[in-house]
Design an enzyme around this catalytic site. Structure first.
Site, mmCIF file in Angstrom:
data_model
loop_
_atom_site.group_PDB
_atom_site.id
_atom_site.type_symbol
_atom_site.label_atom_id
_atom_site.label_comp_id
_atom_site.label_asym_id
_atom_site.label_seq_id
_atom_site.Cartn_x
_atom_site.Cartn_y
_atom_site.Cartn_z
ATOM 1 N N ASN A 388 0.832 -1.208 0.000
ATOM 2 C CA ASN A 388 0.000 0.000 0.000
ATOM 3 C C ASN A 388 0.869 1.262 0.000
ATOM 4 O OD1 ASN A 388 -2.650 -1.287 -0.031
ATOM 5 N ND2 ASN A 388 -2.039 -2.108 1.938
ATOM 6 N N SER A 389 0.554 2.242 0.830
ATOM 7 C CA SER A 389 1.238 3.541 0.732
ATOM 8 C C SER A 389 2.682 3.530 1.204
ATOM 9 C CB SER A 389 0.454 4.604 1.507
ATOM 10 O OG SER A 389 -0.743 4.913 0.835
#
Length: 585
Positions: A388-389
């Site tokens: 993800n981020s």
């Protein structure tokens, strides 16, 4: 579950078609009949996706299980600036095909099929018990007939021949022993020559252990009841058993009797009602659908001893292909979901279960000074998840390396598209984009980076499974996966050992990751949150801490409970405080 069932069916189908191809070639051009036992390879292929690939736990040197406290001196970092960036959650919901409902439906259907087929199997088994119980011993005259027919064959103790009043056609089954049942009327009404064919045929089933294999295959067909092809293979096994039994008879009679034997089969199949409806036994009269094939095989029978080398070669070749294709179907399953490489450093087990509470996850920290890892939940720390981020750390570094952004100008204009967070709806630079985890900023960087460049860098960094998939948002609950342990290893290696990226780029990246800064420590990090169809299922916090005496790389991952980046950051800070890394708070 649904994905596993689909992979199982595809894997099964591939090997099934391959074996059909081999059978066709060998039969057409070499008049060679493959042994029915090769069909077991289809079962193995179908089961492989369900087999958990487990390796022995890696052993590390000097493993210490004591809860550590990291020494922290109160030396000044020569910084007079106190900085704290507030924890905020910037994560968007990713809508993907919902396999959960499909999984539930397929699981229920599978269970229902298993119950129905298990009941059918048990019913067939009880009927065999009934047949055995009501069977009669042969009289002396009947025994003499059998002994004469089987004079040239070793009459094994595990083969029993009896007669029964309730059956219309001879059958063979396994119930502790191989039992051949002959209708009582056959010893009176059937001529001796035809009786000889029948006895030899049924004896072949017992000698070849066909009925035992039939039971085993039925058990597997119950387990794999979700796969319609398994029932086709089961029919082929029964057909092969009959053909093989016919070959045995032909090998034990004169060639001028072949026609008579074929007529006996035709008479039995066409004139005697099909008796055997039991799935666990073989019947001499068989089904009409098999009659044509049996007669053709009698006409074209190759009675020469067949080489086992061909069978061995095909089994080995098929097995190798099966292993290769199973790994392809499972999407590199061995490497996708777990990090297997052993650490070559000392490491220390932590117990941070109280801090994690109801959250499932892991924590990993590395001390540069001690060259040592600290790990909570080592097994979980090796499981791979979507970054993800946290992957924006690497997108930023790639963007700096490719000069898409630089230290003098990292600004990108907003395209005036409305995003779910106000902080995203404005012009961004690297610092604000990293702090606010602005998706469009990093997607724009990714769009300007060639796929081959990214693939090369991920390979050099040894980043997780390195799977770029369609190369579109591949880091957001998609193809790219990395373990918590790898997050620390890769981040540390990139910042401390990698010479490809400039020191200037590393400094600018660090500046964008700064969260807290005071006279005791500097905390750098990036959160990551995975939300799929409205459900939080993945939470990360990856970063490092600089103190007066050491530098620590760390990562926290949450997979259950409250799996968000914000929660992972809070847990990380609690652990780092408890260990003395964030001393002086």
């Amino acid at each position: 579950m649904a994905k596993l069932l689909i992979m199982s069916i595809v894997s099964f189908c591939f090997i099934f078609l391959l074996l059909l191809f081999f059978r066709y070639i060998l039969k057409r051009y070499f008049n060679y009949m493959l042994n029915y036992k090769v069909w077991y390879l289809t079962l193995l292929a179908g089961l492989i996706p369900f087999i958990p690939i487990k390796f022995s736990l890696f052993k590390f040197n000097n493993v210490n299980n004591q809860a550590p406290t990291v020494e922290s001196k109160s030396h000044d970092l020569n910084h007079n600036i106190n900085t704290t960036k507030p924890i905020q959650e910037f994560a968007t919901d990713i809508h993907k095909f919902n396999w959960d409902s499909i999984d539930n439906i397929s699981t229920v259907i599978w269970i229902v099929l298993v119950i129905i087929l298990s009941f059918k199997f048990l019913k067939a088994l009880l009927y065999l018990k009934y047949l055995k119980k009501q069977s009669l011993y042969l009289n002396e005259n009947e025994k003499n007939k059998i002994d004469t027919i089987l004079f040239n064959h070793q009459y094994k103790k595990n083969i029993v021949i009896r007669k029964a009043e309730t059956i219309q056609s001879p059958i063979t089954f396994w119930y502790g022993k191989y039992i051949i049942l002959i209708p009582s009327s056959y010893f009176k009404s059937v001529i001796d020559k035809r009786l000889k064919y029948i006895i030899l045929h049924e004896y072949a089933h017992a000698k070849n252990r066909d009925t035992l294999h039939l039971i085993i295959f039925n058990i597997f067909s119950i387990i794999m009841s979700y796969n319609p092809l398994v029932h086709i293979v089961k029919r082929k096994i029964i057909h092969d058993n009959e053909v093989e039994a016919d070959r045995f008879v032909l090998n034990n009679i004169n060639k001028n009797e072949f026609k008579t034997y074929a007529e006996s089969i035709m008479d039995s199949v066409l004139n005697v009602p099909f008796f055997n409806k039991n799935i666990l036994s073989h019947s001499f009269n068989g089904k009409k659908s098999l009659l044509k094939r049996r007669l053709i095989n009698i006409k074209e029978a190759n009675l020469k001893k067949q080489s086992k080398l061909i069978l061995i070669f095909i089994c080995i070749f098929t097995f190798l292909l099966m292993v290769i294709q199973s790994q392809f179907l499972m999407g590199q399953s061995i490497t996708d979901y777990n990090y297997k490489k052993p650490l070559h450093n000392d490491y220390q087990i932590l117990d941070k279960s109280k801090i994690f509470g109801s959250n499932s996850g892991s924590f990993v920290m590395y001390s540069m000074k001690k060259d040592k890892y600290y790990i909570y939940n080592e097994k979980e720390s090796r499981k791979r998840y979507s970054p993800n981020s946290t992957y924006k750390i690497y997108l930023a570094m790639f963007g700096l390396d490719r000069h898409i952004i630089n230290d003098e100008n990292s600004r990108m204009s907003w395209n005036h598209k409305h995003y779910p967070f106000d902080a995203w709806n404005k012009e961004q630079d690297l610092n604000t984009a990293m702090q606010n985890s602005v998706n469009w900023y990093f997607e724009r960087i990714s769009d300007q980076i060639p796929k081959n460049y990214t693939a090369t860098q991920l390979k050099q960094l040894n980043y997780g499974n390195k799977n770029l998939g369609s190369y579109k948002s591949y880091w957001m609950e998609d193809s790219l996966k990395i373990s918590n342990l790898e997050q620390v290893i890769v981040f540390k290696n990139m910042m401390e050992q990698n010479n490809h990226f400039s020191k200037k780029a590393k400094n600018q990246l660090s500046s964008s990751l700064l969260i807290k800064k005071n006279e005791k420590y500097e905390l750098y990090g990036k959160t990551g949150t995975g939300i799929v169809n409205g459900k939080y299922n993945n939470g990360w916090f990856v970063g490092y801490v600089i103190t007066n005496h050491d530098k620590y790389y760390f990562a926290t991952h949450l997979s259950d409970g409250k799996p968000s980046g914000k929660n992972a950051e809070l847990i990380s800070e609690k652990i780092l405080k408890e260990m003395g890394v964030l001393n002086g708070q």
